[in-house]
Design an enzyme around this catalytic site. Structure first.
Site, PDB file in Angstrom:
ATOM      1  N   LYS A 158       0.777  -1.302  -0.151  1.00  0.00           N
ATOM      2  CA  LYS A 158       0.012   0.038   0.003  1.00  0.00           C
ATOM      3  C   LYS A 158       0.822   1.166   0.096  1.00  0.00           C
ATOM      4  CE  LYS A 158      -3.779   2.195   2.510  1.00  0.00           C
ATOM      5  NZ  LYS A 158      -4.957   1.895   3.631  1.00  0.00           N
ATOM      6  N   ASP A 186     -10.034   4.675  12.729  1.00  0.00           N
ATOM      7  CA  ASP A 186     -10.642   4.456  11.590  1.00  0.00           C
ATOM      8  C   ASP A 186     -11.349   3.153  11.672  1.00  0.00           C
ATOM      9  OD1 ASP A 186     -12.130   5.331   9.627  1.00  0.00           O
ATOM     10  OD2 ASP A 186     -10.333   5.072   8.211  1.00  0.00           O
TER      11      ASP A 186
END
Length: 329
Positions: free
Chosen positions: A15, A111
């Site tokens: 990522k 999150d």
């Protein structure tokens, strides 16, 4: 997110960080090394990082069954029966309990949402994406920070004031658990007006002793007691006041049946006081309170609000042994 294979045969997911970090290379590597040392059955393994010029890549373990939101709200190629869903909730709760209370570092994810929960080949859930994680000192009651999270999962005190403790993750877990029970996202404008907002609909069913009506209609069978327990825990986790929400270790104990689930009796203020037919009023409130809204990114299930912050967490060790630590309720 891209895939690949290491020289030793391990399959990986890579990522690229979307937020430019202002940290130096050595500090960034040191923080990644620290995060990599945090390991648990229900956390995605971070193998390390790659740095080339301004590009910074994170190297994770690869998980075959992708994210929970795809399994729940997508094409549903996975068979998530009731026992699997309940096990996923327990696994996520255990992962968060480890981050909040058992790790050498106290970590608030910031999150927690269905798209940040990945499933391995055995459908074991693993919490991912610690790019927005926030580590904080036990001596602090909260961190005042620009909000970085996803609308629909944000605890009121965090969305409106930027006050961040582990109880913000507890709130988000409650929302995710309701999504897992119902098989629908936390807001869905295609539904009837009283069903659009999942928390509001869950409370309506709770008040009318119809909690089982929340269960995903595609499930042919489910355990009534587990459904009642999980929904009861979710309503506790999403209380307006952080002090009324249980710690994640208590959530695990309640889901496991080791302790009773306290009954909640009144709707949280954010459900009784806000007008849900006017989303612009919420956005106006957020803007008035000073929360940064310049980074909204719309998605099919929810809206992301990512602050312009460093993606590596700030690291603070727990107090030395012998010091008194005030944990969550």
């Amino acid at each position: 997110m891209e895939g690949g294979t290491l020289n030793d045969g391990r399959v990986i997911a890579v990522k690229q960080l979307s937020v430019t970090s202002h940290q130096g290379k050595n500090q960034f590597i040191a923080e990644i090394a620290t995060i990599s040392s945090v390991q648990h059955r229900n956390l995605v393994k971070l193998y390390g990082c790659c740095i080339e010029g301004d590009k910074r890549l994170l190297v994770y373990e690869y998980l075959e069954n992708k994210s929970l939101d795809q399994a729940l709200f997508g094409q549903r190629t996975l068979n998530l029966d009731w026992s699997t869903r309940f096990d996923i909730c327990v696994g996520v709760a255990r992962g968060l309990a480890y981050l909040h209370e058992e790790s050498r570092l106290r970590i608030v994810h910031r999150d927690v949402k269905a798209s940040n929960i990945l499933l391995d080949s055995d459908l074991i859930p693993k919490i991912s994406d610690f790019g927005l994680a926030k580590l904080y000192d036990d001596k602090k009651t909260h961190i005042s920070t620009r909000v970085a999270g996803t609308i629909g999962y944000l605890a009121p005190e965090y969305a409106m004031r930027g006050h961040l403790t582990e109880k913000a993750d507890v709130f988000a877990f409650g929302v995710v658990a309701l999504e897992i029970v119902s098989g629908r996202p936390n807001s869905d404008s295609s539904l009837e007006e009283d069903k659009i907002y999942l928390l509001e609909w869950a409370w309506h069913l709770h008040e009318n002793n119809r909690k089982v009506d929340l269960v995903d209609s595609t499930l042919s069978e489910f355990n009534d007691k587990e459904v009642e327990r999980l929904i009861g825990v979710s309503l506790l986790c999403t209380q307006a006041s952080p002090t009324l929400r249980p710690s994640m270790s208590r959530v695990v104990a309640m889901l496991s049946g080791d302790i009773e689930v306290n009954t909640v009796t009144s709707r949280p203020g954010y459900l009784t006081d806000w007008k849900f037919d006017d989303t612009s009023s919420l956005m106006s409130d957020i803007a008035t309170k000073g929360t940064d809204t310049s980074h909204y990114n719309s998605s099919s299930a929810s809206t992301s609000m990512v602050a312009d912050v460093e993606t590596s967490p700030v690291i603070a060790s727990k107090p030395m042994l012998g010091e008194t630590i005030k944990k969550g309720s």
